[in-house]
Design a protein around this motif. Structure first.
Motif, PDB file in Angstrom:
ATOM      1  N   LEU A  42       1.151  -1.291   0.645  1.00 37.72           N
ATOM      2  CA  LEU A  42      -0.074  -0.024   0.038  1.00 37.72           C
ATOM      3  C   LEU A  42       0.915   1.414  -0.228  1.00 37.72           C
ATOM      4  N   LEU A  43       1.363   1.453   0.619  1.00 38.15           N
ATOM      5  CA  LEU A  43       2.614   2.619   1.178  1.00 38.15           C
ATOM      6  C   LEU A  43       3.297   2.499  -0.273  1.00 38.15           C
ATOM      7  N   TYR A  44       4.019   1.522  -1.585  1.00 41.80           N
ATOM      8  CA  TYR A  44       4.832   1.508  -2.889  1.00 41.80           C
ATOM      9  C   TYR A  44       3.602   2.015  -3.341  1.00 41.80           C
ATOM     10  N   ALA A  45       2.049   1.806  -3.576  1.00 39.64           N
ATOM     11  CA  ALA A  45       1.255   2.281  -4.785  1.00 39.64           C
ATOM     12  C   ALA A  45       0.926   3.652  -3.954  1.00 39.64           C
ATOM     13  N   PHE A  46       0.786   3.751  -3.677  1.00 37.89           N
ATOM     14  CA  PHE A  46      -0.209   5.506  -2.736  1.00 37.89           C
ATOM     15  C   PHE A  46       1.247   6.621  -2.514  1.00 37.89           C
ATOM     16  N   THR A  47       2.213   6.387  -2.591  1.00 43.98           N
ATOM     17  CA  THR A  47       3.540   7.168  -2.114  1.00 43.98           C
ATOM     18  C   THR A  47       4.257   7.132  -3.604  1.00 43.98           C
ATOM     19  N   LYS A  48       5.245   8.092  -3.938  1.00 41.22           N
ATOM     20  CA  LYS A  48       6.506   8.074  -4.534  1.00 41.22           C
ATOM     21  C   LYS A  48       7.766   9.050  -4.033  1.00 41.22           C
ATOM     22  N   THR A  49       8.699   8.393  -4.108  1.00 37.81           N
ATOM     23  CA  THR A  49       9.554   9.776  -2.919  1.00 37.81           C
ATOM     24  C   THR A  49      10.504  10.471  -4.276  1.00 37.81           C
ATOM     25  N   LYS A 251      10.452  -0.121 -10.590  1.00 33.75           N
ATOM     26  CA  LYS A 251       9.301   0.288  -9.970  1.00 33.75           C
ATOM     27  C   LYS A 251       8.193   0.040  -9.202  1.00 33.75           C
ATOM     28  N   PHE A 252       8.763  -0.102  -8.204  1.00 31.39           N
ATOM     29  CA  PHE A 252       7.995  -0.833  -7.028  1.00 31.39           C
ATOM     30  C   PHE A 252       6.829  -0.222  -7.428  1.00 31.39           C
ATOM     31  N   GLY A 253       6.668   0.738  -6.972  1.00 28.44           N
ATOM     32  CA  GLY A 253       4.811   1.225  -6.772  1.00 28.44           C
ATOM     33  C   GLY A 253       4.392   1.342  -7.932  1.00 28.44           C
ATOM     34  N   TYR A 254       4.810   1.096  -9.507  1.00 26.28           N
ATOM     35  CA  TYR A 254       3.803   0.684 -10.366  1.00 26.28           C
ATOM     36  C   TYR A 254       3.526  -0.698 -10.131  1.00 26.28           C
ATOM     37  N   GLY A 255       4.604  -1.365  -9.539  1.00 25.24           N
ATOM     38  CA  GLY A 255       3.958  -2.792  -9.427  1.00 25.24           C
ATOM     39  C   GLY A 255       3.562  -3.221  -8.163  1.00 25.24           C
ATOM     40  N   ALA A 256       2.948  -2.610  -7.427  1.00 28.66           N
ATOM     41  CA  ALA A 256       2.439  -2.829  -6.249  1.00 28.66           C
ATOM     42  C   ALA A 256       0.367  -2.236  -6.404  1.00 28.66           C
ATOM     43  N   ALA A 257       0.597  -1.800  -7.233  1.00 28.18           N
ATOM     44  CA  ALA A 257      -0.344  -0.584  -7.809  1.00 28.18           C
ATOM     45  C   ALA A 257      -0.790  -1.362  -9.119  1.00 28.18           C
TER      46      ALA A 257
END
Length: 287
Positions: A42-49, A251-257
């Motif tokens: 959830l953290l990776y999907a809804f956030t960016k650094t 692209k961890f956030g994209y994969g989590a999404a």
């Protein structure tokens, strides 16, 4: 008046404390293997650094990137389609087989179930490669091209059914064996034949096991990497391939999404199917 000593009941509080401490290993495993991974996803999907100083910002860009690209959306639809067909084929094979087995002798049930579930103890890579080898032999023998079947829906669905059929059969078979045999006699006494008994008694009471088996096949089938690699022949991309590619590219956030979108679809499917199951918990209540 003489007061006789009475037995004191054990305190409920001490019982609860004992049960709590007994379940500590289970709670730790749930936290480590379930809650923490879901929280990180959830953290990776809804956030960016942001670059430079380390900071985390809320964003929906990861989901937007997925939905604005037709290729990725089509891969999601194709994954759901192939997984659904594979689950349906597995159900059509497993349900009558589980019903027939549940009516046989115990020794016959054990032998046949051991043979069917033996593939669960074999590495999935070996199983997928074995199916690929069969398709190559058939394609080369009849069509002169060993890749004739590879990359087709037929090859992918066949591979999924072969790998995940035991996951559909086990819950349905287990549920069938727990159904009271007196129900068959009662239905017969009321004038119902075998077909009517199956449709009006057995199928409604076994819907919960069908739901369990369906999801146990649908989930790994929709996220598989092995099937598309060996039977897709590099031509087909499913959700598992998209997630794997995103993680490899950092692209961890994209994969989590992508994983969350798939999870939302699965939850929606479970909610819809559970409304059909009017007999859930009947066997549990009887026990």
């Amino acid at each position: 008046m003489i007061n006789f000593p009475t037995k004191q009941k054990p305190k409920q509080k001490s019982k609860l404390n004992f049960e709590f401490f007994l379940g500590i290993p289970f709670y730790v495993m749930i936290i480590i293997l379930v809650l923490i991974p879901i929280g990180m996803m959830l953290l990776y999907a809804f956030t960016k650094t942001s670059t430079g100083l380390i900071s985390i910002q809320f964003t929906l860009d990861n989901f937007g990137e997925f939905f604005i690209q037709p290729t990725f959306v089509s891969s999601m639809i194709e994954s759901i389609y192939l997984s659904f067909i594979s689950s349906l084929v597995s159900l059509l094979i497993s349900y009558p087989l589980a019903y027939i087995l549940s009516r046989r002798k115990k020794i016959t049930q054990k032998v046949i179930m051991a043979l069917i579930t033996s593939t669960m103890f074999i590495n999935s890579l070996l199983l997928a490669y074995a199916v690929r080898s069969i398709f190559e032999i058939v394609g080369n023998s009849f069509f002169g091209d060993k890749t004739y079947f590879l990359g087709t829906d037929f090859a992918i669905i066949t591979g999924m059914v072969y790998l995940y059929l035991p996951f559909m059969l086990l819950p349905i078979y287990t549920h069938m064996t727990k159904i009271d045999k007196n129900l068959f006699e009662s239905a017969s006494d009321l004038g119902a034949n075998k077909t009517q008994t199956l449709i009006r008694v057995i199928i409604p009471m076994s819907l919960s096991s069908v739901l369990t088996g369906f999801m146990m096949v649908f989930l790994p089938a929709s996220t598989t990497l092995v099937i598309t690699k060996y039977l897709g022949n590099g031509q087909r991309k499913m959700i598992g391939d998209l997630i794997d590619l995103a993680i490899k590219n950092g692209k961890f956030g994209y994969g989590a999404a992508i994983a969350l979108v798939l999870a939302a679809i699965l939850i929606l499917m479970v909610s819809i199917i559970k409304k059909v199951d009017k007999y859930e918990g009947v066997l549990a209540n009887e026990e």
